[in-house]
Scaffold this active site. Structure first.
Site, PDB file in Angstrom:
ATOM      1  N   GLY A 103      38.868  33.474  41.545  1.00  0.00           N
ATOM      2  CA  GLY A 103      37.563  33.288  41.570  1.00  0.00           C
ATOM      3  C   GLY A 103      36.993  33.131  43.177  1.00  0.00           C
ATOM      4  O   GLY A 103      37.690  34.004  44.067  1.00  0.00           O
ATOM      5  N   SER A 104      36.161  32.503  43.489  1.00  0.00           N
ATOM      6  CA  SER A 104      35.206  32.798  44.792  1.00  0.00           C
ATOM      7  C   SER A 104      35.880  32.220  45.964  1.00  0.00           C
ATOM      8  O   SER A 104      35.568  32.632  46.979  1.00  0.00           O
ATOM      9  CB  SER A 104      33.922  31.753  44.491  1.00  0.00           C
ATOM     10  OG  SER A 104      33.196  31.943  43.402  1.00  0.00           O
ATOM     11  N   VAL A 105      37.163  31.506  46.024  1.00  0.00           N
ATOM     12  CA  VAL A 105      37.785  31.077  47.068  1.00  0.00           C
ATOM     13  C   VAL A 105      38.401  32.549  47.752  1.00  0.00           C
ATOM     14  O   VAL A 105      38.799  32.476  48.839  1.00  0.00           O
ATOM     15  CB  VAL A 105      38.965  30.390  46.752  1.00  0.00           C
ATOM     16  CG1 VAL A 105      38.482  28.919  46.503  1.00  0.00           C
ATOM     17  CG2 VAL A 105      39.706  30.729  45.697  1.00  0.00           C
ATOM     18  N   MET A 106      38.282  33.661  47.074  1.00  0.00           N
ATOM     19  CA  MET A 106      38.810  34.934  47.753  1.00  0.00           C
ATOM     20  C   MET A 106      37.494  35.548  48.761  1.00  0.00           C
ATOM     21  O   MET A 106      37.989  36.294  49.446  1.00  0.00           O
ATOM     22  CB  MET A 106      39.280  35.997  46.652  1.00  0.00           C
ATOM     23  CG  MET A 106      40.411  35.591  45.786  1.00  0.00           C
ATOM     24  SD  MET A 106      41.625  35.049  46.695  1.00  0.00           S
ATOM     25  CE  MET A 106      42.389  36.531  47.216  1.00  0.00           C
ATOM     26  N   LYS A 107      36.279  35.197  48.472  1.00  0.00           N
ATOM     27  CA  LYS A 107      35.229  35.721  49.286  1.00  0.00           C
ATOM     28  C   LYS A 107      35.570  35.824  50.760  1.00  0.00           C
ATOM     29  O   LYS A 107      35.126  36.963  51.429  1.00  0.00           O
ATOM     30  CB  LYS A 107      33.865  35.025  48.843  1.00  0.00           C
ATOM     31  CG  LYS A 107      33.246  35.305  47.451  1.00  0.00           C
ATOM     32  CD  LYS A 107      32.252  34.671  47.036  1.00  0.00           C
ATOM     33  CE  LYS A 107      31.748  35.058  45.652  1.00  0.00           C
ATOM     34  NZ  LYS A 107      30.926  33.727  45.045  1.00  0.00           N
TER      35      LYS A 107
END
Lengths: 589, 390
Positions: free
Chosen positions: A293-297
């Site tokens: 999820g968002s931790v890849m942004k």
């Protein structure tokens, strides 16, 4: 007087002489036969005998200890004794059984059951006894009672480090975790010695010494026992409080790649194998992959900045309820207006991230993800490590490109997340995570994966995530600046779609924000209670662990507590303070 | 000259060489029984001296029996031969009765006497020597005629055969037949009978062995024990290895390894293997020489008795020689793999109270005979002649 039997005038003397002669001949034949056996055939007979009465004993070698970075033992082998009996003899000593039971502190019925429950000639009464206890038992001199030497692997940290360290089997061979990975190093080489044994296998004497036993070497790990302990208890508290399925966390030194803690929950007690449950043995921090999820942004942004698709001042209009890509509708939790890069991260805007990704050539994003370590094993050398998957960019549809931006369509491990964030924290240089202690002052060779400026910008923007109004405010640590990113991803249902109500929560961060030292990734899978967001479930685990780790690693606070309170704490809303004070995931609870 | 009484009647000088050899063998036997039995005693009872202590008691008892038997009037033994024979037969019957008889490994060989166990077949050997010697002497010339002199012997052998083979104790019966045959042979049995008896007994023993297959296996195994080293040849293989390990000078007293549960019967029938391992060929030869010298002394005593015309004493000496020397040769031969594997105790050495005590009783009688007919030196002969003339 001699002539009482006149009928028997004289015995035939020659017959008596023949008799004497036969005995004499017999004895001479005996002497000849003795010569034949003991001189002529002695070699053959001795060789035959050697097959029976010589025994080649292995001399036991102790397995090396596993030590933490400060030399505190995490796994040690100790010599212990087993007491066994020969029931053929022992059963005649019933009157002394209570004596033995008392010396072993066993209830008498248990002793009886064990003595009668073994084989005809061998039954274990007690195993893994301290040598003093065994010596006391042997001091009773009860016929039919014997001891033998065993070794026992003891793990002082118990469940705290069990999935990391793994364990050994009954033969003392590592079969999981560090024990398996470093088995060659840890195991000793048994020596040999030749001795005489009786026909029951008991040694009588030593005839010849072979090579002596080589003891196993100690293994110095990069793990810090205390940080491991804090991480485990904080994680366990979070998993329990949010009734989650499992959790894992990794703490790493950003400059050296040394893993300081690597925990997984639920765990097991390696000192008591009776509660064997195969499902508990996995080391989730390296073996379980999931969609992050968002931790890849940050990596989407790093890839776009690196190839110039966007510049640090670009802005993105996310003022829509539904950003349509192909047939998918990308949404944010809260509707925002126009966001800059810092705000895209701070508010974790999926629409913003998707817009950035769609501007970036897929090859560049793919390259960024691969170079920071996703889709391949880290090289930390733990068994069972999963590489995760990063699909080849050639196959990415436009929808996949958008989804990749905020961490779907890719699977990673917590260790990979920690190492990848470590690259951002280490000013764009990726350092391979390692379990081996690196000597202080040693320069560890890394590989540059993004320009220094991009890494510095990201550090600043990620620090914003922890500030007031950011999704990661629960990760804030008094006295330190913290940078990080939350992630809350829907769990894949394994049928190409997602569960409606099941999520994985993640927090990855590093501290201090402006000169990072330590990075930590926390993943809590499938929490079922409370506010199931990465910023609520996982971030407090980070806060508790990292604040302890910073102190333990002698990282100086960025500012005095008073100043920190003035800058950070006061700007909290009441609701935020309440949550913070509840200390979701605090070890104390 | 009036005798003091029937006991302590023989007060002449006994054969000192035989005395010493018997005592040396008793002492040496005690040492070897301890060495050979210590591991088993330790394992089975927790007391390494278990068998040695008993053997020491038996040895002391045997020495006492030896001394008093040597002092008892030789004629008294002759009078005692029938009662002793009857007692033996009674005991041989008693072994089959419960509580009184003791069964070990399916063999009824012992009688319980509260503390000690008596093996009647050993008493029988002693009684048989007396009985057959007396019988042969009494029958004299009639021995040559089957209908008049010989048939009772066959009746006795038949009864003993039934009793002993029921135990079953094949080895003892073989010894009984051998002793009887030898005494008849030495007593002047016509050569025709000797040849016939040899043929018949040989056939009978052979048939007996063949009729029981396990005995056949035992009989043939000794020729090549290595064909089945863990089956029929097991015991012999362990014994041969012990001799081989000992070599010429042995591994040293107490340092043997085969007695550690490899060699069955290590302190009874196979004690020579332990001697061979610990004291080597030198020890075996020394033992064989001691037996040879002792046998020679017994033979000499018998010859003196025969020369003096005392056929009973002479025959008894020859019988004891057969028992003592024969069993020594048989036991050693079995241990060394030269004879079929069959249990024979090594005289005066092997563990076992009954055999020790009754063999010493027989040897004591022989010593008593030597007191009655002492070997005379040249001067003593001259002195005696003077006394007679004077």
């Amino acid at each position: 007087m001699p002539d009482r039997h006149p009928a028997m005038a004289v015995l035939p003397a020659w017959r008596a002489a023949v008799m004497m002669g036969l005995v004499g001949v017999g004895l001479v034949a005996i002497m000849v036969q003795a010569w034949r056996l003991q001189v002529e055939n002695a070699g053959f007979l001795r060789e035959q005998g050697a097959q029976r009465y010589l025994r080649h004993l292995p001399l036991p070698a102790m397995r090396g200890a596993v030590l933490d970075r400060n030399g505190v033992p995490l796994a040690i082998s100790v010599p212990v004794k087993a007491v066994w009996v020969d029931p053929q003899l022992f059963n005649h000593q019933v009157t002394r059984w209570p004596q033995l039971a008392q010396a072993l502190e066993l209830p008498l019925p248990t002793l009886e059951r064990r003595a009668r429950g073994g084989g005809a000639e061998f039954a274990f009464i007690a195993r893994q006894l301290p040598p003093e206890r065994a010596a006391a038992v042997m001091g009773l001199h009860i016929p039919g009672v014997y001891t033998l030497t065993e070794s026992r692997r003891y793990y002082p940290l118990g469940a705290v480090a069990a999935p990391l360290l793994g364990f050994t089997n009954v033969d003392g061979r590592g079969i999981e975790g560090v024990e398996l990975a470093y088995n060659q190093w840890l195991r000793g080489t048994p020596g040999k010695e030749t001795g005489l044994q009786d026909n029951r296998g008991q040694a009588l004497s030593v005839v010849q010494m072979g090579p002596p036993a080589e003891q196993g070497r100690p293994l110095l790990l990069s793990i810090d026992r205390n940080i491991q302990y804090f991480a485990y208890t904080a994680l366990a508290a979070a998993v329990q409080q949010f009734k989650a399925q499992s959790g894992s966390a990794v703490v790493m030194n950003v400059h050296t790649g040394e893993v300081l803690a690597l925990v997984s929950y639920p765990s097991f007690n390696p000192n008591n194998r009776q509660d064997y449950e195969p499902g508990l043995y996995g080391n989730r921090a390296v073996a379980d992959t999931y969609e992050p999820g968002s931790v890849m942004k940050p990596f989407t942004i790093a890839a776009a900045l690196d190839d110039g698709s966007i510049d640090p001042n670009s802005t993105f209009d996310v003022n829509t309820n539904c950003f349509r890509v192909a047939n998918y509708c990308i949404q944010d939790d809260v509707r925002h207006g126009v966001l800059n890069l810092a705000q895209v991260l701070k508010y974790s805007s999926n629409i913003g991230a998707a817009q950035i990704s769609l501007r970036t050539p897929p090859a560049d994003l793919y390259h960024m993800l691969r170079t920071v370590g996703f889709g391949q094993v880290s090289g930390a050398g733990l068994p069972g490590e999963a590489p995760g998957t990063v699909p080849a960019w050639q196959g990415w549809s436009i929808a996949r490109r958008a989804a990749m931006a905020y961490g779907y369509g890719i699977s990673v491990t917590p260790l990979q997340l920690a190492a990848a964030y470590g690259a951002i924290a280490n000013d764009g240089v990726y350092v391979q995570p390692s379990l081996q202690r690196v000597n202080d002052g040693t320069q560890v060779q890394g590989s540059r994966v993004m320009p220094v400026q991009v890494a510095r910008d990201l550090q600043g923007w990620l620090a914003g995530v922890i500030s007031r109004g950011g999704t990661g405010f629960l990760a804030a640590i008094p006295g330190y600046t913290v940078a990080g990113k939350t992630g809350t991803s829907s769990m894949a249902d394994g049928k190409g779609g997602f569960y409606k109500n099941r999520v994985n929560t993640t927090f990855v961060g590093f501290a201090p924000a402006d000169h990072p030292q330590l990075v930590m990734a926390v993943v809590v899978r499938d929490p079922t209670q409370g506010w199931r967001f990465g910023g609520v479930v996982a971030a407090p685990v980070f806060r508790v662990t990292m604040s302890a780790a910073l102190r333990l690693m002698n990282v100086a606070p960025d500012m005095p507590a008073a100043q920190w309170n003035a800058q950070m704490a006061k700007r909290m809303t009441t609701a935020q303070e309440r949550l913070w004070a509840e200390g979701a995931g605090d070890a104390a609870q | 000259m009036k005798r003091p009484s029937w006991w302590l009647a023989e007060d002449g000088p006994a054969d000192t060489v035989l005395w010493w050899i018997i005592l040396v063998l008793l002492g040496f036997g005690l040492v070897m029984v301890y060495s050979a039995s210590a591991p088993i005693a330790q394992h089975a009872t927790g007391n390494a001296f278990y068998f040695a202590q008993r053997q020491a008691l038996f040895g002391a008892l045997a020495a006492a029996v030896l001394y008093y038997a040597s002092r008892v009037d030789v004629d008294f033994w002759e009078r005692l031969s029938f009662p002793l024979m009857g007692l033996s037969l009674l005991f041989l019957l008693l072994v089959f009765f419960p509580f009184i008889g003791v069964s070990v490994n399916g063999s009824h060989r012992w009688i319980n006497f509260l503390v000690i166990r008596l093996q009647p077949s050993e008493l029988l050997k002693f009684a048989l020597l007396l009985f057959v010697s007396r019988y042969v002497v009494r029958k004299g010339e009639l021995l040559g005629k089957f209908k008049e002199g010989l048939w009772p012997i066959f009746v006795v052998l038949g009864i003993l055969g039934v009793l002993l083979l029921l135990q079953p104790d094949f080895g003892s019966y073989a010894m009984v037949v051998l002793l009887t045959g030898v005494l008849l042979f030495l007593g002047g049995l016509p050569m025709g009978y000797v040849l016939l008896a040899g043929a018949v007994s040989g056939t009978a023993l052979g048939a007996l062995a063949v009729s029981a297959p396990y005995r056949l296996a035992r009989i043939t195994a000794f020729q090549n024990p290595w064909a089945d080293p863990y089956g029929a040849g097991f015991q012999l293989v362990q014994s041969l290895i012990a001799f081989g390990r000992g070599g010429v000078f042995g591994v040293g007293l107490g340092d043997g390894v085969m007695k550690y549960f490899y060699l069955p019967e290590s302190y009874t029938d196979f004690i020579l293997a332990v001697i061979g391992e610990e004291l080597g060929m030198v020890g075996v030869w020394a033992l064989a020489l001691l037996y040879a010298v002792a046998s020679w002394r017994i033979y000499r005593i018998g010859r003196r008795a025969a020369a003096a015309g005392d056929a009973f004493s002479a025959l008894f000496c020859y019988g004891t020689l057969t028992w003592f020397g024969g069993e020594a040769v048989l036991s050693m031969g079995v241990n060394l793999g030269a004879l079929p594997t069959k249990g024979f105790a090594l005289p005066l050495i092997s563990y076992g109270g009954s055999s020790l005590v009754f063999l010493c009783a027989a040897l004591g009688v022989v010593l008593g005979v030597s007191r009655r007919y002492p070997a005379l030196s040249a001067r003593a002969v001259a002195g005696k002649a003077e006394v007679e003339h004077g």
